[in-house]
Enzyme design. Structure first.
Site, PDB file in Angstrom:
ATOM      1  N   LYS A   1       0.901  -1.141  -0.257  1.00 36.74           N
ATOM      2  CA  LYS A   1      -0.139  -0.033   0.109  1.00 36.74           C
ATOM      3  C   LYS A   1       0.936   1.180  -0.035  1.00 36.74           C
ATOM      4  O   LYS A   1       1.518   1.532   1.045  1.00 36.74           O
ATOM      5  CB  LYS A   1      -0.897   0.168   1.256  1.00 36.74           C
TER       6      LYS A   1
ATOM      7  N   GLU B   1      -1.318   7.554  -0.281  1.00 37.63           N
ATOM      8  CA  GLU B   1      -2.159   7.792  -0.995  1.00 37.63           C
ATOM      9  C   GLU B   1      -1.847   9.018  -1.892  1.00 37.63           C
ATOM     10  O   GLU B   1      -2.399   8.961  -3.175  1.00 37.63           O
ATOM     11  CB  GLU B   1      -3.420   8.318  -0.333  1.00 37.63           C
TER      12      GLU B   1
ATOM     13  N   GLY C   1       6.605   4.909   8.141  1.00 39.01           N
ATOM     14  CA  GLY C   1       5.711   6.141   8.351  1.00 39.01           C
ATOM     15  C   GLY C   1       6.091   6.788   9.713  1.00 39.01           C
ATOM     16  O   GLY C   1       7.125   6.687  10.374  1.00 39.01           O
TER      17      GLY C   1
ATOM     18  N   GLY D   1       2.515   4.239  13.466  1.00 35.03           N
ATOM     19  CA  GLY D   1       2.996   3.198  13.846  1.00 35.03           C
ATOM     20  C   GLY D   1       2.390   2.554  15.176  1.00 35.03           C
ATOM     21  O   GLY D   1       2.188   1.393  15.248  1.00 35.03           O
TER      22      GLY D   1
ATOM     23  N   GLU E   1       9.260   1.350  10.834  1.00 35.48           N
ATOM     24  CA  GLU E   1      10.503   2.164  10.727  1.00 35.48           C
ATOM     25  C   GLU E   1       9.650   3.647  10.731  1.00 35.48           C
ATOM     26  O   GLU E   1       8.998   3.817  10.029  1.00 35.48           O
ATOM     27  CB  GLU E   1      10.908   2.125   9.180  1.00 35.48           C
TER      28      GLU E   1
ATOM     29  N   CYS F   1      13.467  10.541   6.824  1.00 39.90           N
ATOM     30  CA  CYS F   1      13.434  10.403   8.423  1.00 39.90           C
ATOM     31  C   CYS F   1      14.571  10.275   9.135  1.00 39.90           C
ATOM     32  O   CYS F   1      14.619  10.662  10.401  1.00 39.90           O
ATOM     33  CB  CYS F   1      12.996   8.872   8.396  1.00 39.90           C
TER      34      CYS F   1
ATOM     35  N   GLU G   1       9.163  16.382  15.065  1.00 38.96           N
ATOM     36  CA  GLU G   1       9.643  16.101  14.025  1.00 38.96           C
ATOM     37  C   GLU G   1       8.934  16.902  12.876  1.00 38.96           C
ATOM     38  O   GLU G   1       7.707  16.834  12.607  1.00 38.96           O
ATOM     39  CB  GLU G   1       9.566  14.487  13.569  1.00 38.96           C
TER      40      GLU G   1
HETATM   41  P1  NAD Z   1       2.425   8.318   7.866  1.00 39.94           P
HETATM   42  O1  NAD Z   1       2.589   7.806   9.081  1.00 39.94           O
HETATM   43  O2  NAD Z   1       1.199   9.435   7.781  1.00 39.94           O
HETATM   44  O3  NAD Z   1       1.842   7.184   6.563  1.00 39.94           O
HETATM   45  C1  NAD Z   1       2.577   6.374   6.046  1.00 39.94           C
HETATM   46  C2  NAD Z   1       1.602   5.388   5.518  1.00 39.94           C
HETATM   47  O4  NAD Z   1       0.841   4.890   6.489  1.00 39.94           O
HETATM   48  C3  NAD Z   1       0.808   5.899   4.370  1.00 39.94           C
HETATM   49  O5  NAD Z   1       0.994   4.924   3.317  1.00 39.94           O
HETATM   50  C4  NAD Z   1      -0.510   6.003   5.082  1.00 39.94           C
HETATM   51  O6  NAD Z   1      -1.607   5.917   4.187  1.00 39.94           O
HETATM   52  C5  NAD Z   1      -0.630   4.976   6.041  1.00 39.94           C
HETATM   53  N1  NAD Z   1      -1.357   4.962   7.185  1.00 39.94           N
HETATM   54  C6  NAD Z   1      -2.037   6.210   7.665  1.00 39.94           C
HETATM   55  N2  NAD Z   1      -2.984   5.962   8.557  1.00 39.94           N
HETATM   56  C7  NAD Z   1      -2.775   4.571   8.711  1.00 39.94           C
HETATM   57  C8  NAD Z   1      -3.494   3.537   9.587  1.00 39.94           C
HETATM   58  N3  NAD Z   1      -4.336   3.861  10.729  1.00 39.94           N
HETATM   59  N4  NAD Z   1      -3.349   2.367   9.375  1.00 39.94           N
HETATM   60  C9  NAD Z   1      -2.557   1.841   8.323  1.00 39.94           C
HETATM   61  N5  NAD Z   1      -1.719   2.681   7.783  1.00 39.94           N
HETATM   62  C10 NAD Z   1      -2.003   4.008   7.711  1.00 39.94           C
HETATM   63  O7  NAD Z   1       3.416   9.017   7.344  1.00 39.94           O
HETATM   64  P2  NAD Z   1       3.924   9.697   5.984  1.00 39.94           P
HETATM   65  O8  NAD Z   1       3.671  11.144   6.428  1.00 39.94           O
HETATM   66  O9  NAD Z   1       3.655   9.260   4.917  1.00 39.94           O
HETATM   67  O10 NAD Z   1       5.700   9.890   6.053  1.00 39.94           O
HETATM   68  C11 NAD Z   1       6.404  10.461   7.013  1.00 39.94           C
HETATM   69  C12 NAD Z   1       6.809   9.822   8.050  1.00 39.94           C
HETATM   70  O11 NAD Z   1       7.619   8.692   7.879  1.00 39.94           O
HETATM   71  C13 NAD Z   1       7.729  10.718   8.976  1.00 39.94           C
HETATM   72  O12 NAD Z   1       7.597  10.553  10.341  1.00 39.94           O
HETATM   73  C14 NAD Z   1       9.226   9.824   8.730  1.00 39.94           C
HETATM   74  O13 NAD Z   1      10.045  10.154   9.576  1.00 39.94           O
HETATM   75  C15 NAD Z   1       8.720   8.327   8.546  1.00 39.94           C
HETATM   76  N6  NAD Z   1       9.868   7.609   7.783  1.00 39.94           N
HETATM   77  C16 NAD Z   1      10.681   6.822   8.493  1.00 39.94           C
HETATM   78  C17 NAD Z   1      11.686   6.321   7.680  1.00 39.94           C
HETATM   79  C18 NAD Z   1      12.376   5.277   8.539  1.00 39.94           C
HETATM   80  O14 NAD Z   1      13.334   4.602   7.727  1.00 39.94           O
HETATM   81  N7  NAD Z   1      12.282   5.163   9.729  1.00 39.94           N
HETATM   82  C19 NAD Z   1      11.759   6.253   6.509  1.00 39.94           C
HETATM   83  C20 NAD Z   1      10.756   7.113   5.829  1.00 39.94           C
HETATM   84  C21 NAD Z   1       9.828   7.973   6.280  1.00 39.94           C
END
Ligand code: NAD
Length: 489
Positions: free
Chosen positions: A174, A177, A227, A232, A249, A283, A384
């Protein structure tokens, strides 16, 4: 305009939900495609397909060598389509061409790496006693649900897909979006390889619907998520139903410690790269620069001077060194943090505004922004921001540097700059983070495990650890001299 479709069982399928998500180019704010807003039912359907494929053994029963051949086919086809993938990532995410190209190259290399790893021994044997031989073997988990963010749409997908398939799992991806373009292309390319249909499926849609369905499903054996820490946490809770394995992650607020004996030019160079690469939407960004008090003023002056020179602009313009912010919502959130920083009393030493000159008002561009004279209790230091905003904080000595560095709920990355190698290693070993550097930033290798301490996550991507994430471990105890043991006599 392209209308994107879901990919299940080797077929491109119209979503049952007629509502669409408009996919925007953040450098121009033009709509470039329409993506499906997948429903719960179609996500469940994709999970069933993945499960059936897994149970059929069409992929999971192939030998490691056979799987390696397919992974190499995927690597090759990615390589051949490098330019298309690069352009799509630039258009959809807003990053620069140089950044997108490096992601696409690393994506192909990740498939190659896991193909190679499949040819290595992957288990252990023990002689428990003269008559008992114990084998430790690794097996696929089953169905792996992979949920990725928007900041590295292609690369984060591949960091999960490559090891998950290498291990013999069936997968469901997934994408975020707002950034599905390279994922769709990736599946179009995978479709041309010998991967059995149904082993890799793609469902686009929102987190609360598609993501949540994956996290909750009793038919998903593991969920691998990259994310934000907040989401998480939700995924961990949703996964409790069938106690599926969770690999996370998450976010970071990483310290970049610069001692007064560092090579100043090198430290400044990496401290710029550490935060402004990817417009700070990374990240592992070094978003908290900590500088020893003796060189604080000189560092700030030179750093700001250099940061002023960063050319911000559309990713498809070769002159641009820093691209756009991914979405309107995220753009507003970064500007909000800049306002908060000013209200908290930090000194705005550079930037702080959206960029409007030279046609940049059409897109979502923010100036490289530097806050100085900050304290550990400020929100801009603790939270962050995930944008081109850095704070520069002062420290007295080694002990204080470590204390400030670790004063965070996150523990993803960190760096130390010093010419004194002993001190640098002493300090970096005390930094509670999973990805660290000495006299460098952001440079990593596929062979090394990627992941965080504390609230930056659970588990590791990449390297041999990355393959282990997608495997169950089994012990097989073999009696070499089978005869009754007469326990109850
Ligand atoms: P996000 O957590 O908003 O979304 C990530 C993914 O999760 C998307 O596909 C989103 O649709 C999905 N999602 C949202 N709500 C959900 C739910 N309730 N259940 C299941 N899935 C859901 O993150 P983002 O804004 O897309 O990305 C930025 C974040 O990602 C930052 O916090 C960044 O630090 C982190 N990140 C971490 C790493 C790492 O390796 N540690 C790498 C890249 C990004």
């Amino acid at each position: 305009m392209k209308d994107l479709k879901q990919y299940m069982n080797g077929k491109w399928i119209e979503s049952s939900n007629l509502e669409k998500i408009e996919i925007i180019n953040p450098a121009t704010r033009e709509v470039i495609a329409r993506a499906p807003k997948g429903s719960r039912e179609e996500t469940e359907e994709a999970i069933k397909i993945a499960k059936r494929t897994f149970e059929s053994g069409r992929w999971s029963d192939q030998s490691p060598q056979e799987r390696a051949v397919v992974l190499l086919q995927i690597a090759d086809i990615l390589q051949e389509n490098m330019d298309v993938l690069t352009d799509l990532e630039v258009q959809n995410n807003g990053k620069t061409k140089r950044e997108a190209q490096s992601d696409a190259e690393e994506a192909a290399n990740t498939f190659r790496y896991y193909a190679g790893l499949l040819t290595m021994p992957n288990g252990q044997a023990y002689e428990a006693s003269k008559d008992m031989q114990t084998l430790i073997v690794k097996e696929p988990m089953g169905v792996a649900g992979l949920i990725v963010p928007w900041n590295f749409p292609l690369l984060m997908s591949v960091w999960k897909i490559a090891p998950a398939l290498a291990a013999g799992n069936s997968i469901l991806l997934k994408p975020a979006e707002i950034t599905p373009m390279t994922a769709v292309k990736l599946f179009e390319l995978i479709d041309q390889t010998d991967l059995p249909k149904g082993a890799a499926n793609l469902v686009m849609g929102t987190g609360p619907v598609v993501g949540q369905t994956i996290a909750e499903s009793e038919d998903v054996d593991m969920v691998s998520f990259t994310g934000s820490t907040g989401v998480g946490r939700q995924i961990m809770q949703a996964a409790t139903g069938n106690m599926k394995k969770v690999s996370l992650e998450l976010g970071g607020k990483s310290p970049n410690i610069i001692f007064d004996d560092a090579d100043l030019e090198t430290a400044i160079d990496y401290a710029l790269f550490g935060i402004f690469m990817g417009s700070g939407q990374v990240c592992s960004s070094g978003s908290r620069i900590l500088v020893q008090e003796e060189i604080y003023d000189t560092f700030v002056e030179k750093y700001v001077e250099k940061a002023k020179g960063i050319r911000v602009g559309p990713g498809n313009d070769e002159r641009s060194q820093m691209g756009a912010i991914v979405s309107e919502k995220h753009f507003e959130s970064i500007l909000d943090y800049i306002r908060i920083g000013k209200e908290e009393g930090a000194t705005l030493a550079l930037g702080g505004h959206r960029m409007e000159k030279d046609g940049l008002d059409k897109g979502l561009f923010i100036e490289p922004t530097v806050f100085t004279h900050v304290t550990s209790d400020m929100r801009i230091v603790r939270e962050e921001i995930f944008g081109p905003v850095v704070t520069i904080q002062k420290f007295k000595d080694e002990e204080e540097a470590i204390k400030i560095a670790n004063d965070s709920e996150y523990g993803l990355a960190g760096a130390v700059f010093s010419k004194d190698q002993n001190k640098a290693i002493r300090v970096i070993k005390k930094v509670r983070a999973g990805i660290t550097w000495v006299n460098a930033y952001h440079l990593t290798t596929i062979q090394a495990p990627w992941g965080g301490y504390k609230q930056s996550g659970i588990g590791r991507s990449l390297g041999t650890y990355g393959l282990d994430e997608y495997q169950e471990i089994k012990q097989i105890n073999i009696n070499l001299d089978p005869k009754p043991i007469h326990w109850f006599e």
